[in-house]
Structures are given as C-alpha cells and as structure tokens.
Design a protein around this motif. Structure first.
Motif, mmCIF file in Angstrom:
data_model
loop_
_atom_site.group_PDB
_atom_site.id
_atom_site.type_symbol
_atom_site.label_atom_id
_atom_site.label_comp_id
_atom_site.label_asym_id
_atom_site.label_seq_id
_atom_site.Cartn_x
_atom_site.Cartn_y
_atom_site.Cartn_z
ATOM 1 N N ASP A 94 -15.024 -41.737 -4.072
ATOM 2 C CA ASP A 94 -15.070 -42.980 -3.293
ATOM 3 C C ASP A 94 -14.393 -44.117 -4.043
ATOM 4 O O ASP A 94 -13.612 -44.894 -3.471
ATOM 5 N N VAL A 95 -14.704 -44.247 -5.334
ATOM 6 C CA VAL A 95 -14.118 -45.318 -6.149
ATOM 7 C C VAL A 95 -12.600 -45.192 -6.186
ATOM 8 O O VAL A 95 -11.870 -46.180 -6.031
ATOM 9 N N GLN A 96 -12.107 -43.976 -6.376
ATOM 10 C CA GLN A 96 -10.658 -43.774 -6.471
ATOM 11 C C GLN A 96 -9.979 -43.997 -5.121
ATOM 12 O O GLN A 96 -8.881 -44.553 -5.055
ATOM 13 N N LEU A 97 -10.623 -43.564 -4.034
ATOM 14 C CA LEU A 97 -10.057 -43.790 -2.699
ATOM 15 C C LEU A 97 -9.934 -45.285 -2.414
ATOM 16 O O LEU A 97 -8.896 -45.763 -1.938
ATOM 17 N N LEU A 98 -10.987 -46.046 -2.718
ATOM 18 C CA LEU A 98 -10.959 -47.483 -2.456
ATOM 19 C C LEU A 98 -9.938 -48.193 -3.339
ATOM 20 O O LEU A 98 -9.341 -49.197 -2.919
ATOM 21 N N ASP A 99 -9.704 -47.666 -4.538
ATOM 22 C CA ASP A 99 -8.706 -48.260 -5.418
ATOM 23 C C ASP A 99 -7.294 -48.052 -4.864
ATOM 24 O O ASP A 99 -6.431 -48.916 -4.990
ATOM 25 N N VAL A 100 -7.059 -46.892 -4.231
ATOM 26 C CA VAL A 100 -5.761 -46.640 -3.578
ATOM 27 C C VAL A 100 -5.631 -47.527 -2.341
ATOM 28 O O VAL A 100 -4.597 -48.169 -2.114
ATOM 29 N N ALA A 101 -6.709 -47.610 -1.542
ATOM 30 C CA ALA A 101 -6.668 -48.344 -0.279
ATOM 31 C C ALA A 101 -6.414 -49.838 -0.487
ATOM 32 O O ALA A 101 -5.663 -50.459 0.279
ATOM 33 N N ARG A 102 -7.022 -50.441 -1.519
ATOM 34 C CA ARG A 102 -6.908 -51.898 -1.713
ATOM 35 C C ARG A 102 -5.480 -52.332 -2.030
ATOM 36 O O ARG A 102 -5.132 -53.505 -1.857
ATOM 37 N N LYS A 103 -4.634 -51.403 -2.489
ATOM 38 C CA LYS A 103 -3.259 -51.741 -2.846
ATOM 39 C C LYS A 103 -2.301 -51.614 -1.652
ATOM 40 O O LYS A 103 -1.128 -51.966 -1.761
ATOM 41 N N LEU A 104 -2.822 -51.117 -0.527
ATOM 42 C CA LEU A 104 -1.973 -50.953 0.653
ATOM 43 C C LEU A 104 -1.705 -52.305 1.310
ATOM 44 O O LEU A 104 -2.557 -53.197 1.319
ATOM 45 N N GLU A 105 -0.521 -52.440 1.873
ATOM 46 C CA GLU A 105 -0.096 -53.702 2.486
ATOM 47 C C GLU A 105 -1.037 -54.120 3.622
ATOM 48 O O GLU A 105 -1.302 -55.307 3.817
#
Length: 332
Positions: A155-166
């Motif tokens: 979950d932590v890693q998924l949210l870290d990827v998602a927050r960088k999306l435009e």
C-alpha cells in the motif's frame, strides 16, 4: 428525519473503525444529476429528495500531497482502494509503465508473492485497467520484483507511485473559459487548476486568490491586486448549470479550509431578518489538526486484519467491518 449529514458519515466511519475520517466523504448523485458531497451540517432530508433511491459512495475526498502523512494502516488501505477504482474506471490516466507498476503492487497485496500461473489466471478474470490485455506481461514483470512485501508495504509503495502522477487526486469539472473554449476546472491542496484535457494550463495557488464565488452558472476567481496587475482582476468560467457551479464552489471552500487553515472555521451568527450569500463552511478537523493529533497521541494503530486468498479472489478485510470493505472493493 432530523439527522444531519454528519450523523450518517460518523456512523459509517464508526462501522469501519476509521480514525482519520476527515480525508473521506459520502458522495451521491443529486436530483439535478450532479455528483455532490453530503454536507455534514445540513439535514439529510434537505439534501436528498428520495432517500430510498440514493446510493451514497464512501470515497476519498481530500488527497494530501504526501500520503506518507496518513498514520493508520486502514486509512492507507482505503486510499489504495480508491486508486484501484480510479484506475479501473480510467479516472487516473498515466503511462503504461506507471499503470503496470500500480497494478503489480495491488497483486502483491492481494495475492502475495509472484506465481506465473496464478497471476495469469487472476489477470484473465479481473480487470484493473481499461487496456489491461496489452499490459499483462509488464504487470507480471513488476510483480516478480515485489517478493516478500507485505500488504501494508505494498500500500505504501502504491501510494508513493500514485502521488507522483500528473492527475493524482484531480477530479475534473467541465467548464468553458471567456472565449468559449472547453476546459476543465479542478481543485487540489495547492489551489484551483485549469486543464485542457489532462494537461494543466494554469494554476491559481491559494496565495494568489482573494475570493472564490459563483453567480448563477458562472464561477469567479478574484485575484489579489499584485497578481491582477499582470492579468484581469476577475477570471470568469462558465459551467453547465448553477447547481454544478455551486457544487464545485463548495468543494473549493472545503479544500481551502482543510489544507490551509489551522483549525475548523467557526460558524457565523445568523442574520435576524435576511442574509446574503451562502453560510456554507467546512466542518471537521483540518489536515494540520490531524497531523498534530497524530504526533501528540502516539497511539498504536487500531487492529486491522488482512487475509490472502490465492485459490479464489477476495479482498483483505477489516475485522470491524468485513461486509462493507468487501462491498466497496468489489464494486470495481
């Protein structure tokens, strides 16, 4: 009959055993056909005309710039479910690489370590992306790398990827500018955005904005004098209807209060004879209050049980409410 929106929302959060509830809200389709948030301080009967026909959706309302600020594992899991649903519905456009990486974290969380046959069967029967069939191999390639990761770590890693999306945390609202060009308006932690398609063409930070208002179906952004020297003092955008315009204005008011104010705004005294303008305000703890409470409390996270099902697909469940969490996640 006399309950306000806050009553229903608090019952929902209590059922989920959710502590960081201010990040979420209940959305429904109004009689006019617009997607709106249930207002906490207003009686439900004044917002919903036919309660038996209305479906309330428990959704993420405020997207923090850094999901690392989310203290509870359950909160991060619910954010993960929101990202998962947005991906499946095409509401979170991103590159094939980012989409495959996000889904690979979901697989690690839901299925455990990579197993080629299990992954193939699962992807054949479950749709995470609109164009998933072209990305199966890429998804499995990334999933292979996540061996040993727990659901909480995924979950932590998924949210870290998602927050960088435009387009992370952006909900576009159709509008047109002064020249009649079709654009989208959106509100985020930093301010009001103007988009053409999925491309940001202008950002009005909260520090630049003097006032936000609406008049019939026209949404108005009034800028500070030092900013308006370079452009017009007031920018006007036209939306589909007055209701759509007012709904977006309310979302802006709440976003500004949640991310910019240090504490919940106080209610204004009612005028004795007549009142001008809306009395709408944000209700609940601000993000600053949530973070301060987390620092002071230093409490252990509430129990949150997760389960893996490799033989048949099911979701992780919260011990306090397996029925609701399963229903939410299975809507995808």
């Amino acid at each position: 009959q006399k309950s306000c929106g806050k009553g229903l929302f608090n019952l929902t959060c209590s059922h989920l055993n959710l502590v960081e509830k201010e990040y979420f809200g209940l959305e429904f389709r109004s009689q006019a056909g617009n997607h709106v948030w249930l207002e906490p301080l207003k009686p439900i009967t004044k917002q919903v005309k036919n309660p038996k026909e209305v479906l309330f959706k428990f959704m993420v309302k405020f997207f923090p710039v850094d999901p690392g600020h989310l203290r509870e594992e359950l909160t991060r899991y619910l954010f993960t479910l929101q990202i998962k649903k947005d991906l499946a519905l095409g509401r979170l456009p991103c590159s094939d690489k980012s989409a495959a990486l996000l889904v690979s974290h979901l697989l690690q969380s839901e299925l455990g370590d990579f197993h080629e046959e299990t992954d193939q069967q699962h992807l054949a029967t479950h749709r995470y992306l609109p164009n998933q069939e072209y990305l199966d191999n890429k998804i499995m390639h990334y999933h292979r790398r996540h061996s040993g990761k727990t659901p909480a770590e995924s979950d932590v890693q998924l949210l870290d990827v998602a927050r960088k999306l435009e387009m992370y945390g952006i909900r576009p609202h159709p509008a047109s500018d002064g020249e009649g060009t079709q654009i989208n308006l959106a509100v985020t932690h930093m301010g009001v955005l103007v988009l053409r398609g999925n491309t940001k063409i202008n950002t009005f930070n909260w520090s630049k904005i003097r006032k936000l208002s609406f008049k019939r179906k026209h949404f108005l952004i009034k800028l500070h004098a030092n900013i308006s020297a370079l452009c017009k003092d007031t920018l006007e955008f036209t939306m589909a209807s007055r209701d759509a315009c007012k709904a977006f204005w309310k979302t802006c008011v709440e976003y500004h209060a949640f991310f910019r104010l240090s504490e919940e705004p106080k209610s204004k005294p009612k005028a004795l004879l007549c009142s001008k303008g809306s009395s709408f305000r944000y209700s609940g703890r601000t993000q600053r209050q949530l973070l301060e409470h987390g620092r002071k409390a230093k409490m252990k996270s509430l129990p949150f049980e997760r389960k893996h099902y490799t033989s048949r697909y099911d979701e992780r469940q919260c011990r306090s409410s397996p029925d609701l969490l399963t229903d939410v996640s299975k809507q995808v």
